[in-house]
Every structure is written in structure tokens, then in C-alpha cells.
Design an enzyme around this catalytic site. Structure first.
Site, PDB file in Angstrom:
ATOM      1  N   GLY B 231       2.747 -54.706 -21.498  1.00  0.00           N
ATOM      2  CA  GLY B 231       3.083 -56.118 -21.314  1.00  0.00           C
ATOM      3  C   GLY B 231       4.320 -56.492 -22.114  1.00  0.00           C
ATOM      4  O   GLY B 231       5.267 -55.707 -22.263  1.00  0.00           O
ATOM      5  N   SER B 232       4.285 -57.694 -22.635  1.00  0.00           N
ATOM      6  CA  SER B 232       5.480 -58.248 -23.286  1.00  0.00           C
ATOM      7  C   SER B 232       5.901 -57.495 -24.545  1.00  0.00           C
ATOM      8  O   SER B 232       7.022 -57.695 -25.025  1.00  0.00           O
ATOM      9  CB  SER B 232       5.239 -59.713 -23.630  1.00  0.00           C
ATOM     10  OG  SER B 232       4.983 -60.431 -22.443  1.00  0.00           O
ATOM     11  N   THR B 233       5.027 -56.681 -25.121  1.00  0.00           N
ATOM     12  CA  THR B 233       5.462 -55.934 -26.307  1.00  0.00           C
ATOM     13  C   THR B 233       6.614 -55.003 -25.944  1.00  0.00           C
ATOM     14  O   THR B 233       7.398 -54.611 -26.800  1.00  0.00           O
ATOM     15  CB  THR B 233       4.314 -55.120 -26.926  1.00  0.00           C
ATOM     16  OG1 THR B 233       3.804 -54.211 -25.944  1.00  0.00           O
ATOM     17  CG2 THR B 233       3.189 -56.019 -27.417  1.00  0.00           C
ATOM     18  N   PHE B 234       6.717 -54.657 -24.637  1.00  0.00           N
ATOM     19  CA  PHE B 234       7.793 -53.762 -24.196  1.00  0.00           C
ATOM     20  C   PHE B 234       9.156 -54.452 -24.300  1.00  0.00           C
ATOM     21  O   PHE B 234      10.200 -53.797 -24.309  1.00  0.00           O
ATOM     22  CB  PHE B 234       7.525 -53.315 -22.753  1.00  0.00           C
ATOM     23  CG  PHE B 234       8.476 -52.273 -22.241  1.00  0.00           C
ATOM     24  CD1 PHE B 234       8.376 -50.952 -22.669  1.00  0.00           C
ATOM     25  CD2 PHE B 234       9.496 -52.604 -21.347  1.00  0.00           C
ATOM     26  CE1 PHE B 234       9.255 -49.986 -22.208  1.00  0.00           C
ATOM     27  CE2 PHE B 234      10.382 -51.640 -20.891  1.00  0.00           C
ATOM     28  CZ  PHE B 234      10.253 -50.326 -21.323  1.00  0.00           C
ATOM     29  N   LYS B 235       9.141 -55.796 -24.376  1.00  0.00           N
ATOM     30  CA  LYS B 235      10.392 -56.541 -24.453  1.00  0.00           C
ATOM     31  C   LYS B 235      11.183 -56.185 -25.716  1.00  0.00           C
ATOM     32  O   LYS B 235      12.403 -56.367 -25.774  1.00  0.00           O
ATOM     33  CB  LYS B 235      10.131 -58.050 -24.404  1.00  0.00           C
ATOM     34  CG  LYS B 235       9.680 -58.506 -23.013  1.00  0.00           C
ATOM     35  CD  LYS B 235       9.185 -59.931 -23.003  1.00  0.00           C
ATOM     36  CE  LYS B 235       8.668 -60.300 -21.610  1.00  0.00           C
ATOM     37  NZ  LYS B 235       7.832 -61.515 -21.649  1.00  0.00           N
TER      38      LYS B 235
END
Lengths: 486, 504
Positions: B231-235
Site C-alpha cells: 500500500g502507501s508505504t511503497f510511496k
């Protein structure tokens, strides 16, 4: 008997003191072995152990005292060797009991039956039977006169399992037992073996003259006349027939080998041995062709690892146990001899080898060597040919039995089931072995006993008396190496 | 009977005596061959159960955590075996220590360090030989771990208290030491090491029962063995790549609520709750704001501009795709997946589609950012010692793998993450200086109606990082479809960080 007895002991050594010393030695070793087992199994060392040791020593002491009374001149080594083997066997059986109880507990199964108390009970019965034989048979030559009767009884006994329904006669696929389920079971072949040896000794003694002289010579071999051996061959063939039918290959091999050697002892003819071995080879090939279970035994012997989890399991586990034990062994109680199936009976050597190592097994085999050589010495010193042949047959059968079973367990030869004398769990085997021991002791007592006339006036006739017999005895005990002059 | 004939009559007996000696000697020679020459071969044959059983009869070494806390030990036993293997701290460490079972063999470190623990390691042999001479029992060596019991057990308790399926990984950024490696649900390893076969069987059946149901398996170490969409941790990875490719924290990016994915015939990608970025009505926002508010549309566009190859190589620099092992515990490789077209790149840029990370991988990403971009090799085993506690081999030294991102980029992301932490509804005390990023990842066949996975990755204090954590809670934890990383995963991560900094 008692009055002259005291006088003679001073002159001819009875060896009873040595026997007592050796028995104490055996009891000490057995008790120590028991203590080591308990220590290694993390069980408390209780005073009970001392009682077991003392009880064992007491039983031996009683036996010893009665031997003193009824066979005062008997070989002093025979009894202690048997006692030591029997004691070591008891310790190992007890040790395997501990393992099977622990295994059952781990599997949440009910407690298995214990073998050691039963074996202890059988040891007691065997010692009683041992003494009965010594007391009843005051002169072994009586057996000679009842040879045919004994042979007949032995054969009937042997044949009983073959006619009984399997329920009363079959254990692990071998139809060689007489059993009342839940009460007791005996292996008649153990006793039939003794009967056959007695019969063979009597028969060969009576026919020695004929056997020695007659016969045609072919290719350097003196061929015997079959009819001279008729009754003996008939008895042997009948016995082997019954045994082979019951799949008792071990006992068949033992009986055949023992009788063959007895014929050789009686006739001094090597040709008999060669003919016998040719016959054995033919029989073995025939059995291999005929019987699947014989082929299987040979296959396992040649390739034990081919099916290590199934048919080869027992032999492979035996080898693993021995290999793990190595030179000094794991220590009594510290190995896993219970992994080998039938560790307390046929495979007790593997169990002892795992925990006592090469060193322990060497001692055990040396004990058998002593037992056999003392038996053969008894034979050589015997005053009559029947006694000599009987002692020779009994002594050799111990050695052959040890060779067949230990050789099988260690993959020297194909495995055929037999007990290891005095060591293995099993009442029949223990009783039979003590009867054989009693016979050996009876013969050795008579051969070492100074002649009766000597005792009457001991002071003067010592030198002259017994001019015929005494020197023979002394010659054989003192000049053994030079006795081969020819 | 004359003497001469008596002697010649007895001659066969003497020959027989010789034959008997030969027969019994043959037995002895053969036994000697088995017990001396073939001894080793038979003893070490894998089919020989005695060797395995031996492990229960000697004092196997200990597995300990930092501070000497015992995780696995052998205590004297009074049943058929001499030692009982026990795991005093139980389930919190079960997927690391593993178990040693008579019936089911060994797992975890019990398996990977078996030679050391059992004393079979060549380096221990000399000691054991001298033990043999002195009559002492041969003992095994010990395995000392970097785990900090306080953190490991707090994280385990936090996950299990609410019945979460999840994982927590904590690293020391400067060294790579693994401070916590937690998975939930777990299991009690003690019954599996029982000497009772029935107890072993029951425990094992319970352990593997979940494999045949939809329940989570207790013997899976989710922290390293399973991958999930990050999810957004990949950002963080997208931002790191952007900052090295012309972007600054202040570069304007799109703030619209929804974008149409190119080449899909109208498929759209929206922000969480279909809101405009940072509630600015759809006008452009800075990259910092986009990360702090976790705006999907902005990062999808940034990702598409950077391209698949840039993203992939940046991920690889953080260790994605490597796998490897921690003290013999296998780490599943994380992946970014195929990105065949722009739409795929857009979806991947927000940590969806085929992107899949282990919680461990995400911990490595934040630990690397915390360490100024310098990637350290994580390690679980600090020392192997002999029974007398002297070193079996040199203690593990921290080793660097390489610069995943320039220090300047790491510094920029650090301050963006500080803002990100404070934007959360569950923001921590700014004095703790926690730098973080949350993630709420859709998954499953029907993503909109499946409770999302919740993530929280963080490190603190931002100016001198002592700990980096990655928290993963599967299937929304206890909050179902409404779950987000900030409410489900963040409190756990913050509690662990506070404990590590002595602020709890």
C-alpha cells in the site's frame, strides 16, 4: 560317601574353593552391572539392588553347596561361567524392560509385560532342575542304557507342535511351540536336542568299532556303510524334517552340525565330515530353492540395506546398534538397544554389543570359549567313551549355537533364529542349557574323581593304587601339549 | 584300553577344540570389523534413529536473547530421556526458536543451528573429547540472538491482545541488529518437545490444523515468510526515486481526487475516500504534502513520469527481490511485479497491483532511510558460544550493503516522514521525533468489500535513529472495512518505539 570324602579332599583338589571364589566374582560383576543400569537410567540407587545381588549370590551359593555334596570333583569353572552369562542376560533383560515400560508410557499404552521377573523365575526353576539332574543321575552311564527310550521321548516331544493347532503351537510364524495361551509356552526342540545328543552318544559308542573299520575307499575318502548309521540317520532326518516344516532353521542347523561333529569324534574319520558338509551344501541349496523364507533370509544377509525399513530392519538396526556402541559401548542403560526388534531373545548380542561395546562382546565370547574348552577338556578326561562323546557333543553344541546366532546377528552368516545360551530371554532355553550344564558337570565329576579304592587306605596305596586309571587322568591334564605324539 | 589308544581316541576332541577357537575368533573378527571399522558409518547413517534420540540424552545448548534471557534450554529430566527441551518464553519466540520434537524433527533455529546446539559442530568436538576423558557429559554450544525481549514481547502482546493476524519487525538502523521479529498468531512450542508421543501428536495436529481451514496458520512467520501488498508505504520508495530525478520536497504535484488511467478505456484511480489531496479542492500540492496525506493520484502520476525501470531499480536498491535468510530462517523475496504499461506503473506506485512486501522488507526500507541511506545487513544471531561461554567464532559485526539512496535524499524523506507522522489522527508526541508512513492496502478478489491490510513503518528519534519498525496487521485488524494504517497499525509501532526509547 561322606566319611572318605574329607580324606580325599586333601589329596586330590576338588576345585570347589575356586568355584566359590568365581561365583562370588560373577555375582559382584552382575550386581555392578545392575547398579550401572539403574544409574544410567536415572533411577534411584536403592537397597533393593543390594537385595537382588544378595539373592542372586544366595541362589548360586545354594547351588554351589549342593554341587559340593553331589558332584564334589566337578570342573570348578563351568558353573561360574554359566552364572555370569545368565546374570548379564538378566541385567540386559531388565534394562530392556525399563525401555519398553518407558516407551509404552510415552505412547500412552498400558504397561507391557515385564520379562526380567519371568526370566528370574525361570532361572530359579532352571537351577532346581540343574540340581535334580545332578541328584537323580548319579552316574551318567545310566543314560546310555535308556538311549532309545530317551530318543523316542525326545522325538515325540519335538513332533507335538506339528500336530497341535496353530493356536497352541505358532509364535511369529514358527510352528515350534507348545503353548497354553496366557499360561506358559515351551519350545520342545530345546529338550529334543539334548535327547538326540544323548542318543547319538550312546549309539555311536556302541557302533564305534564297526564304523571305524568298514567301508569302501573312493577318491581317498573312506565311504561309510550307511546301514551302520541307520538308526542315527533316521532320527536325524525325522528331527530335521519336523524342524524344517516348523521353519526352525536355526535348530535344524544346530542339530545337524552337532551330530556330524559327534560322528567325527566317535570315528576320527574326516571323510564323514566331508560327506556331511557336501550333504549340508546340497540341503541348503535345496531349501533355498524350495522355501521363500529361506531365500528371504539369504537376501537380507546379502543386501540388508536394500529394504532397511522393512525386511532388513532388524539386521540393519542390529548393525546400527553395534556400530553406535563402538569399542567401549554406550554404557549399560545409556544406549537404545530397544530399537532392535527381539532384543531380549535372538538379538541380545546386539543389545549387549551396543551398550558394552567390542570390549564387552569380546568378554562374552571368551566366556563361551571357556565354557566350550572346559567341556571338551571334560570329554578328553572322561573315563568312558560314552561320557567323552556326550560331553564333546554338549560342549560343541554350545559353541555352534553361539556361532549360528551371533554370526546371524552380526551378519557373518544368514540369520536363523536361536537363543544365545544362558543370555537370552526364554524359559525353555534356560532350562535346557542348565540341564546340559548339569550333564557336563556330572561327567567332569566322574572323570576328575579319584578311584574309589584309593580312599579306603589313603596312606600307603597312593602311589600304587589306580595304576591303570590315575596316570591317564594326570597325563591328560599335565601333558596336554605333548599328547599329540604320532 | 591302553594309554596310547586312549590318547589317539581323544585326538579328534583336540582338533575340535581348535576348530571351536577358529569359529569363535571369526565372530570376534567380524564384530571388531563392525564396531571399529564400520562404526562411524553405521553411527552416522541417517536411518539410525539413535543419533536423533541422542539429542534428548545430552545437554543441548541454549538459545538466548539480548541480556541473556533464555529462549530455549535443556533441563534435566527423570523420564526415559535425560533432558527435557523447554522454551520458557513460549509463543512470542516460537517461530524463531522453532522446536525440537522426537516425532516431528526440528524447525527454526533448533534446526538451522542444530550442529552448534547439539555439540556436533567441528569447533566443539575438541571440547567434547575432553569432556569424554573427564567423564563429563558432552554439552552443546549456545546461540545468542540480537532480539530485545522487552520489544519482542510487547509487540507480540500488542498483536495478540486484539487477536490480530500480523507481524512486527524492529531493526537497529545503525547496525542492522534485529530487535524484534514477531508474528501472530503463534504457538506454544513446549508440548511439541514433550517426551510423550501423545502430547506431541496433539500439539502438532493443532499446529497444522489451520492449513486445512481458512484460519491463519500459527507456524507461519509472517514477518519474513509472507508477502503482502505494501500500500502507501511503497510511496517512500517512489519519493526516494523522485527526489533523485529532479523532484524536491516542494515540487508541485497533482491534488485532484481522481485520475483516469491511460490506455484502460476509462479506468480511474482515486485518493482515499475520494477526497482531494490535503483538502485543497484539487489544486496542486507539494510532494511533502502529497506524502503526508498519502495522496494516490499524485504518486501515481509521479510514478508514471519516473517509469517502471526507475521504480524497479530503486526498489532493488532497498533489497526488494533479494530474499535471503536470518540465521537460517528463510526470508521470502519481496517484489514489485511486472509493470507492462503506464496503468500498471500507476497502480504499483501506490503499492498495489503486484507489489508484495514482507514486513521485514518494509523494516529494511525505513531502517535504511533512518541510517542516511546506507543499507546495513540485518542480523539475528549476535554470537555463538561454547558451553563455557567463550566464543565459538568471532561475534557478528555490523556490515554495510551499500548506499540505497544518497544521504541528502534520505534527509529529505526523513523530514517528509516527520510531517507524515504529525498528519495522522493518531499522531505521537512531536518530542519523540517519530518519522513514519502508514499504509492501507486493498487486497482480495473483491477489494472494496475486503477489510484492508494496515501498515505502519517508522523510525525514531529522527535526528539520531535508535529503532526502525515495520508493523503489519492483516485484514483490518479489529476495525473491518474502516481500518486504516493510522488507527490499527500505528499504535502498535508507536508503543514499540516508546518502549525502545525508554519513554513508555
Amino acid at each position: 560317601m561322606t566319611p572318605p570324602h574329607g580324606i580325599i579332599t586333601r589329596i586330590a583338589r576338588t576345585g570347589r574353593a575356586a568355584e566359590l571364589g568365581l561365583l562370588v566374582f560373577a555375582a559382584v560383576i552382575v550386581t555392578s552391572a545392575l547398579v550401572i543400569v539403574e544409574l544410567n537410567q536415572n533411577r534411584g540407587i536403592t537397597l533393593d539392588l543390594l537385595w537382588y545381588g544378595a539373592g542372586y549370590l544366595a541362589a548360586l551359593a545354594v547351588t554351589h553347596l549342593l554341587v559340593r555334596r553331589f558332584a564334589p570333583y566337578a570342573d570348578p569353572v563351568l558353573m561360574p561361567v554359566a552364572a555370569l552369562l545368565n546374570g548379564l542376560g538378566l541385567v540386559m533383560i531388565h534394562r530392556l524392560d525399563l525401555a519398553s515400560v518407558a516407551n509404552a508410557a510415552a505412547e500412552d499404552q498400558p504397561d507391557p509385560g515385564l520379562q526380567a521377573p519371568l526370566q528370574l523365575m525361570w532361572t530359579g526353576v532352571a537351577l532346581v532342575l540343574f540340581l535334580v539332574v545332578l541328584v537323580v543321575i548319579r552316574d551318567h552311564k545310566v543314560l546310555q542304557s535308556y538311549a532309545y527310550t530317551i530318543a523316542l521321548l525326545g522325538f515325540i516331544f519335538l513332533a507335538v507342535p506339528a500336530v497341535l493347532p496353530a493356536r497352541f503351537s505358532e509364535v511369529n510364524g514358527a510352528k515350534i511351540w507348545i503353548k497354553i495361551p496366557g499360561v506358559f509356552s515351551i519350545q520342545p526342540a530345546e529338550f529334543a536336542k539334548i535327547a538326540l545328543i544323548i542318543f547319538a552318544a550312546a549309539f555311536l559308542t556302541s557302533k564305534a568299532q564297526v564304523l571305524n573299520s568298514a567301508g569302501k575307499k573312493v577318491f581317498g575318502l573312506v565311504l561309510p556303510r550307511i546301514r551302520d548309521l541307520g538308526p542315527l540317520l533316521l532320527a536325524l532326518i525325522l528331527a530335521l524334517g519336523v524342524l524344517v516344516r516348523g521353519k526352525d532353521l536355526g535348530t535344524s542347523l544346530l542339530l545337524f552340525g552337532t551330530l556330524l561333529v559327534m560322528i567325527y569324534l566317535a570315528t576320527s574319520r574326516v571323510s564323514w565330515l566331508i560327506i556331511g558338509l557336501i550333504g549340508f551344501a546340497g540341503g541348503a541349496v535345496l531349501m533355498y530353492r524350495l522355501f521363500g523364507h529361506v531365500r528371504l533370509r539369504v537376501d537380507i544377509w546379502l543386501h540388508p540395506f536394500a529394504d532397511a525399513q522393512n525386511t532388513g530392519y532388524q539386521l540393519v538396526q542390529s548393525l546400527f546398534g553395534l556400530g553406535t556402541g563402538g569399542i567401549f559401548g554406550t554404557g549399560l542403560g545409556a544406549g537404545r538397544p530397544d530399537i532392535v526388534p527381539y532384543a531380549s531373545t535372538d538379538f541380545i548380542t546386539a543389545a549387549l554389543g551396543e551398550e558394552l561395546g567390542l570390549v564387552g562382546l569380546t568378554v562374552i565370547i571368551l566366556l563361551y570359549m571357556i565354557l566350550t574348552t572346559r567341556g571338551l577338556r571334560t570329554a578328553i578326561a572322561a573315563k568312558d567313551n560314552f561320557g567323552a562323546l556326550l560331553a564333546g557333543g554338549l560342549a560343541f553344541s554350545f559353541a555352534l549355537q553361539v556361532f549360528i546366532i551371533i554370526g546371524g546377528v552380526t551378519r557373518l552368516i544368514p540369520l536363523t533364529g536361536l537363543t544365545t545360551p544362558f543370555l537370552s530371554y526364554g524359559g525353555s532355553s534356560l532350562l535346557a542349557n542348565y540341564v546340559m550344564l548339569a550333564l557336563l558337570i556330572r561327567i567332569s565329576d566322574s572323570s576328575r574323581r579319584p578311584d574309589k579304592p584309593v580312599s579306603r587306605k589313603p596312606s600307603t596305596p597312593l602311589v600304587e593304587a589306580g595304576t591303570e586309571m590315575v596316570p591317564v587322568v594326570r597325563k591328560h591334564s599335565l601333558r596336554k601339549p605333548s599328547g599329540e605324539a604320532s | 584300553m591302553s594309554q596310547q589308544s586312549a590318547r589317539s581316541l581323544r585326538r579328534p576332541y583336540r582338533r575340535l577344540g581348535t576348530a571351536v577357537l577358529v569359529m569363535l575368533s571369526l565372530l570376534l573378527v567380524n564384530i571388531g570389523y563392525i564396531q571399529v571399522v564400520k562404526s562411524d558409518e553405521y553411527r552416522t547413517n541417517p536411518a539410525n534413529k539413535r543419533t536423533a534420540l541422542d539429542d534428548f540424552n545430552r545437554q543441548r545448548g541454549q538459545i538466548t536473547a539480548a541480556g541473556g534471557v533464555v529462549l530455549a534450554r535443556s533441563v534435566p529430566s527423570d523420564d526415559q530421556y535425560r533432558y527435557q527441551r523447554s522454551y520458557p518464553r513460549g509463543a512470542a519466540y516460537a517461530n524463531i526458536t522453532g522446536y525440537l520434537s522426537l516425532r516431528y524433527g526440528s524447525t527454526g533455529l533448533e534446526n538451522s543451528f542444530n550442529d552448534v546446539l547439539s555439540g556436533d559442530d567441528p569447533a566443539l568436538l575438541v571440547d567434547n573429547v575432553s569432556d569424554l576423558v573427564t567423564g563429563r557429559d558432552p554439552r552443546g554450544g549456545n546461540v545468542e540472538l540480537t532480539l530485545v525481549p522487552k520489544l519482542q514481547e510487547l509487540a507480540y502482546q500488542q498483536l495478540t491482545a486484539k487477536g490480530f493476524t500480523g507481524a512486527v519487525v524492529a531493526l537497529r538502523p545503525k547496525t542492522g541488529e534485529v530487535l524484534a521479529l514477531v508474528t501472530s498468531p503463534s504457538f506454544n512450542p513446549n508440548p511439541l518437545a514433550s517426551h510423550s508421543d501423545a502430547v506431541q501428536k496433539a500439539a502438532y495436529n493443532q499446529l497444522v490444523e489451520a492449513r486445512n481451514t481458512s484460519k491463519p496458520s500459527p507456524d507461519v512467520n509472517r514477518s519474513i515468510e509472507s508477502v503482502y501488498p505494501p500500500g502507501s508505504t511503497f510511496k517512500l520508495i517512489v519519493a526516494a526515486a523522485a527526489l533523485q530525478n529532479g523532484y524536491t520536497p516542494n515540487t508541485a504535484v497533482t491534488g485532484v481526487s481522481t485520475i483516469t488511467l491511460p490506455g484502460t478505456g476509462g479506468a480511474t484511480l482515486s485518493n482515499y475516500g475520494n477526497e482531494t489531496c490535503a483538502n485543497k479542492g484539487g489544486s496542486d500540492v507539494s510532494l511533502t504534502e502529497a506524502l503526508a496525506h498519502s495522496c494516490n493520484t499524485a504518486f501515481a502520476q509521479v510514478g508514471m513520469k519516473l517509469g517502471a525501470d526507475t521504480l524497479r531499480s530503486q526498489a532493488a536498491a532497498f533489497g526488494v527481490g533479494e530474499g535471503g535468510d536470518l540465521g537460517g530462517l528463510q526470508i521470502a523475496p519481496s517484489r514489485v511485479g511486472d509493470m507492462p504499461d503506464a496503468a500498471a506503473v500507476a497502480q504499483s506506485s501506490i503499492g498495489q497491483r503486484d507489489v508484495a512486501f514482507t514486513p521485514y522488507q518494509n523494516a529494511e526500507v525505513v531502517a535504511t532511510i533512518a541510517n542516511g541511506g546506507l543499507r546495513m545487513q540485518p542480523y539475528l544471531v549476535s554470537r555463538l558460544t561454547k558451553p563455557d561461554l567463550s566464543l565459538l567464532q568471532p561475534a557478528t559485526e555490523p556490515t554495510t550493503i551499500g548506499q540505497a539512496i544518497p544521504t541528502s535524499t534520505a534527509d529529505q524523506i526523513r523530514s517528509m516522514m516527520l510531517d507524515s507522522e504529525q498528519e495522522m489522527s493518531t499522531a505521537s508526541d512531536p518530542a519523540l521525533k517519530i518519522a513514519s508512513k502508514t499504509g492501507t492496502a486493498e487486497h482480495g478478489a473483491d477489494p472494496k468489500n475486503t477489510p484492508p491490510h494496515a501498515w505502519y513503518v517508522a523510525f525514531a528519534p529522527a535526528d539520531d535513529p535508535q529503532i526502525a519498525v515495520s508493523v503489519f496487521v492483516a485484514d483490518g485488524g479489529d476495525q473491518g472495512l474502516n481500518a486504516i494504517g493510522a488507527t490499527v497499525a500505528a499504535p502498535i509501532g508507536q508503543a514499540v518505539i516508546k518502549a525502545a526509547l525508554g519513554k513508555s
